[in-house]
Design a protein around this motif. Sequence first.
Motif, PDB file in Angstrom:
ATOM      1  N   ILE A 174       0.797  -1.128   0.062  1.00  0.00           N
ATOM      2  CA  ILE A 174      -0.063   0.062   0.035  1.00  0.00           C
ATOM      3  C   ILE A 174       1.051   1.059  -0.057  1.00  0.00           C
ATOM      4  CG2 ILE A 174      -2.148   1.202   1.281  1.00  0.00           C
ATOM      5  CD1 ILE A 174      -2.411  -1.538   2.650  1.00  0.00           C
ATOM      6  N   VAL A 175       0.565   2.132  -1.033  1.00  0.00           N
ATOM      7  CA  VAL A 175       1.692   3.265  -1.076  1.00  0.00           C
ATOM      8  C   VAL A 175       1.127   4.586  -0.951  1.00  0.00           C
ATOM      9  CG1 VAL A 175       3.296   4.357  -2.490  1.00  0.00           C
ATOM     10  CG2 VAL A 175       2.956   1.940  -2.800  1.00  0.00           C
ATOM     11  N   LEU A 176       1.464   5.393  -0.119  1.00  0.00           N
ATOM     12  CA  LEU A 176       0.623   6.672   0.311  1.00  0.00           C
ATOM     13  C   LEU A 176       1.428   7.771  -0.076  1.00  0.00           C
ATOM     14  CD1 LEU A 176      -1.554   7.917   2.420  1.00  0.00           C
ATOM     15  CD2 LEU A 176       0.283   8.171   3.777  1.00  0.00           C
ATOM     16  N   ARG A 177       0.810   8.750  -0.965  1.00  0.00           N
ATOM     17  CA  ARG A 177       1.735  10.147  -1.038  1.00  0.00           C
ATOM     18  C   ARG A 177       1.036  11.023   0.098  1.00  0.00           C
ATOM     19  NH1 ARG A 177       0.407  15.083  -3.341  1.00  0.00           N
ATOM     20  NH2 ARG A 177      -1.863  14.547  -3.771  1.00  0.00           N
ATOM     21  N   LEU A 178       2.245  11.412   0.721  1.00  0.00           N
ATOM     22  CA  LEU A 178       1.964  12.449   1.814  1.00  0.00           C
ATOM     23  C   LEU A 178       1.287  13.729   1.510  1.00  0.00           C
ATOM     24  CD1 LEU A 178       4.733  11.387   4.163  1.00  0.00           C
ATOM     25  CD2 LEU A 178       2.554  11.032   4.909  1.00  0.00           C
ATOM     26  N   THR A 179       0.108  14.187   2.185  1.00  0.00           N
ATOM     27  CA  THR A 179      -0.280  15.615   1.880  1.00  0.00           C
ATOM     28  C   THR A 179      -0.597  16.382   2.968  1.00  0.00           C
ATOM     29  OG1 THR A 179      -2.608  14.574   2.130  1.00  0.00           O
ATOM     30  CG2 THR A 179      -1.449  14.571  -0.290  1.00  0.00           C
ATOM     31  N   GLU A 180      -0.405  15.704   4.231  1.00  0.00           N
ATOM     32  CA  GLU A 180      -0.667  16.694   5.385  1.00  0.00           C
ATOM     33  C   GLU A 180       0.124  15.965   6.734  1.00  0.00           C
ATOM     34  OE1 GLU A 180      -4.087  18.236   8.417  1.00  0.00           O
ATOM     35  OE2 GLU A 180      -4.675  17.004   6.826  1.00  0.00           O
ATOM     36  N   GLU A 234      -2.559  10.431   0.185  1.00  0.00           N
ATOM     37  CA  GLU A 234      -3.572   9.820  -0.963  1.00  0.00           C
ATOM     38  C   GLU A 234      -2.940   8.570  -1.200  1.00  0.00           C
ATOM     39  OE1 GLU A 234      -4.029  10.323  -5.837  1.00  0.00           O
ATOM     40  OE2 GLU A 234      -2.591  11.520  -4.828  1.00  0.00           O
ATOM     41  N   ILE A 235      -3.708   7.501  -1.399  1.00  0.00           N
ATOM     42  CA  ILE A 235      -3.403   6.272  -1.535  1.00  0.00           C
ATOM     43  C   ILE A 235      -3.136   6.213  -3.215  1.00  0.00           C
ATOM     44  CG2 ILE A 235      -3.830   3.785  -1.483  1.00  0.00           C
ATOM     45  CD1 ILE A 235      -3.724   5.012   1.318  1.00  0.00           C
ATOM     46  N   VAL A 236      -2.061   5.921  -3.602  1.00  0.00           N
ATOM     47  CA  VAL A 236      -1.931   5.764  -4.967  1.00  0.00           C
ATOM     48  C   VAL A 236      -1.468   4.614  -5.620  1.00  0.00           C
ATOM     49  CG1 VAL A 236      -0.859   8.253  -5.216  1.00  0.00           C
ATOM     50  CG2 VAL A 236       0.790   6.192  -4.358  1.00  0.00           C
ATOM     51  N   GLU A 237      -1.317   3.446  -4.539  1.00  0.00           N
ATOM     52  CA  GLU A 237      -1.230   1.920  -5.035  1.00  0.00           C
ATOM     53  C   GLU A 237      -1.598   1.410  -3.715  1.00  0.00           C
ATOM     54  OE1 GLU A 237       2.526   0.476  -6.066  1.00  0.00           O
ATOM     55  OE2 GLU A 237       3.186   2.331  -6.848  1.00  0.00           O
ATOM     56  N   LEU A 278      -5.608   7.296   8.192  1.00  0.00           N
ATOM     57  CA  LEU A 278      -4.259   6.972   7.558  1.00  0.00           C
ATOM     58  C   LEU A 278      -3.763   5.603   8.140  1.00  0.00           C
ATOM     59  CD1 LEU A 278      -1.334   9.326   6.710  1.00  0.00           C
ATOM     60  CD2 LEU A 278      -0.730   7.168   7.681  1.00  0.00           C
ATOM     61  N   ALA A 279      -3.698   5.591   9.384  1.00  0.00           N
ATOM     62  CA  ALA A 279      -3.134   4.366   9.861  1.00  0.00           C
ATOM     63  C   ALA A 279      -3.835   2.979   9.682  1.00  0.00           C
ATOM     64  CB  ALA A 279      -3.014   4.527  11.723  1.00  0.00           C
ATOM     65  N   THR A 280      -5.281   3.217   9.927  1.00  0.00           N
ATOM     66  CA  THR A 280      -6.246   2.009   9.389  1.00  0.00           C
ATOM     67  C   THR A 280      -5.980   1.814   8.322  1.00  0.00           C
ATOM     68  OG1 THR A 280      -7.690   2.888  11.134  1.00  0.00           O
ATOM     69  CG2 THR A 280      -8.363   1.337   9.587  1.00  0.00           C
ATOM     70  N   ALA A 281      -6.122   2.491   7.117  1.00  0.00           N
ATOM     71  CA  ALA A 281      -5.907   2.265   5.934  1.00  0.00           C
ATOM     72  C   ALA A 281      -4.744   1.459   5.381  1.00  0.00           C
ATOM     73  CB  ALA A 281      -6.001   3.552   4.945  1.00  0.00           C
ATOM     74  N   MET A 282      -3.536   1.830   6.169  1.00  0.00           N
ATOM     75  CA  MET A 282      -2.349   1.286   5.873  1.00  0.00           C
ATOM     76  C   MET A 282      -2.057   0.108   6.649  1.00  0.00           C
ATOM     77  SD  MET A 282      -0.112   4.384   4.332  1.00  0.00           S
ATOM     78  CE  MET A 282       0.779   3.224   3.640  1.00  0.00           C
ATOM     79  N   ASP A 283      -2.855  -0.282   7.672  1.00  0.00           N
ATOM     80  CA  ASP A 283      -2.628  -1.506   8.440  1.00  0.00           C
ATOM     81  C   ASP A 283      -1.388  -1.225   9.414  1.00  0.00           C
ATOM     82  OD1 ASP A 283      -3.133  -3.842   9.385  1.00  0.00           O
ATOM     83  OD2 ASP A 283      -1.999  -4.885   8.050  1.00  0.00           O
ATOM     84  N   ILE A 284      -1.569  -0.009  10.142  1.00  0.00           N
ATOM     85  CA  ILE A 284      -0.404   0.208  10.987  1.00  0.00           C
ATOM     86  C   ILE A 284      -0.843   0.311  12.388  1.00  0.00           C
ATOM     87  CG2 ILE A 284       1.200   2.222  11.692  1.00  0.00           C
ATOM     88  CD1 ILE A 284       1.271   3.121   8.693  1.00  0.00           C
TER      89      ILE A 284
END
Length: 213
Positions: free
Chosen positions: A40-46, A109-112, A137-143
């Motif tokens: 899962i790849v995230l582009r940081l926006t904030e 933004e989840i880019v992958e 963010l943490a939930t979406a990325m399983d952190i």
Amino acid sequence: MITPPDRTPLPREFLDRPVLEVAPDLLGRLLVRTTPDGPIVLRLTEVEAYDGPNDPGSHAFRGRTARNGVMFGPPGHAYVYFTYGMWHCMNLVCGPEGQASGVLLRAGEIVEGAELARERRLSARNDKELAKGPARLATAMDIDRSLDGTDVCGPEAAPLHLLTGTPVPADQVCNGPRTGVSGDGGVHPWRYWVDGDPTVSPYRPHVPRRRSR
């Protein structure tokens, strides 16, 4: 022609700087979460900066504890904490070892791997909401806390690592008060975000929690 983001790993030296330099420079960078089902790849926006012993809003302001110990270690590691008995949030430790400064990852933004993030964020109305806020963010990325202390500057096979991505030009970076921070720590304009990006979370001032009778 749009230039694809740079997939080069960010070196530890990038995070071994003062937190107020690192925080805005993280915008546009890529955070990769490697899972058994795929990345899962995230582009940081904030993001939000927290300056350790100089910052009443920081978890490390009153010194080292079992919970915040990772913040006092070398830069380039994840500090993951559990809050309100429900949510996880993730910071990137930066600055010299022992200073305990860090950057809270607030949105992106989840880019992958959006299909994997959607499975974890069933309440999201669209993909722009998948990682719109630090707990989302943490939930979406399983952190979760099992990743506390992970070296994000380590090998790409690690569960978390940071890539160069596409840095955001300075004229597209906004800053303002941190969200939900009370007291003396609430006055610092240390929240940074990409101007106009739809994945950025709305600003909310601190609201004192009332104790139930």
